[in-house]
Design a protein around this motif. Structure first.
Motif: not given
Length: 243
Positions: A28, A40, A100
């Motif tokens: 990541y 995120d 993410t």
């Protein structure tokens, strides 16, 4: 009393973000450092974005999480945007190159409705061609069978107190596993018990949800070194692209 703030601090002790040590963190970290704008989702205490800024990321970094205590630790760094809320709450439109969900946060989307709403919001937050990267535990690995007191973790907190943390499964219903996490002193005195449900989706079901939300699968791995998904894989690592 073991407060929410204590629990957030304990999480950082048990799960330090370290790309040099953990292949998942390195994976990541590479994606984040290569993207100009990053959201995120489920950022927790913000360790991944903290490190990205510390190591020279100059673009926009945003962390989203519903846990106020975790965000309190994240906000110790003020050069990252921190927003309280869930994935489904996201209201950004075409603002990010990369979204993410790390550390199996995706599995907290337990119901079909929450999953659809979250994927729709993430899709909208991405720019055309933007990528959504996340991982789930492969259900065939049956990771929950290892969640028991015999596999307790032990850590020394900032005050020098020894703490033990363990998990116990309460129920497995369909693809949802409900379990408790217990924090105790080293003498066994229970300080806190938290209950959580996680969803273990297989790749076929996962891809159906992603396709319905307008995503195309760009990459799929069964480990953190780019290997394929097999029956023995412990992870399903996915990079999905917004069309």
């Amino acid at each position: 009393m073991f407060s929410d703030d204590d629990a957030a601090a304990l999480y950082d002790l048990l799960n330090p973000w370290d790309p040099g040590r953990w292949p998942a963190d390195a994976y990541y970290d590479g994606l984040v450092m290569a993207a100009d704008t990053v959201l995120d989702v489920g950022c927790g205490t913000g360790a991944m974005l903290h490190r990205a800024r510390e190591h020279g990321h100059t673009g926009r970094l945003v962390g989203l999480d519903p846990d106020r205590a975790a965000l309190g630790r994240a906000r110790l760094r003020t050069d990252v945007e921190w927003v309280e809320g869930t994935a489904a709450d996201a209201r950004w439109q075409g603002e990010f190159d990369l979204v993410t969900m790390v550390s199996h946060a995706f599995q907290c989307l337990v119901t079909d409705d929450d999953l659809r709403a979250s994927l729709a919001a993430i899709h909208t937050a991405l720019r055309p061609g933007g990528r959504f990267a996340f991982e789930t535990r492969h259900p065939r690995a049956r990771a929950w069978e290892e969640w028991n007191p015999a596999n307790a973790s032990e850590v020394v907190d900032a005050t020098g107190r020894v703490l033990r943390v363990w998990y116990e499964v309460e129920a497995v219903v369909g693809d949802v596993v409900t379990f408790t996490g217990t924090t105790a002193d080293d003498d066994g005195t229970v300080l806190r018990v938290d209950r959580t449900g996680l969803r273990f989706l297989d790749a076929v079901t996962l891809d159906a949800f992603l396709g319905d939300a307008g995503f195309a699968i760009e990459a799929r791995y069964g480990d953190w070194h780019g290997g394929p998904v097999t029956d023995s894989s412990r992870e399903i690592v996915t990079v999905a692209r917004r069309g």
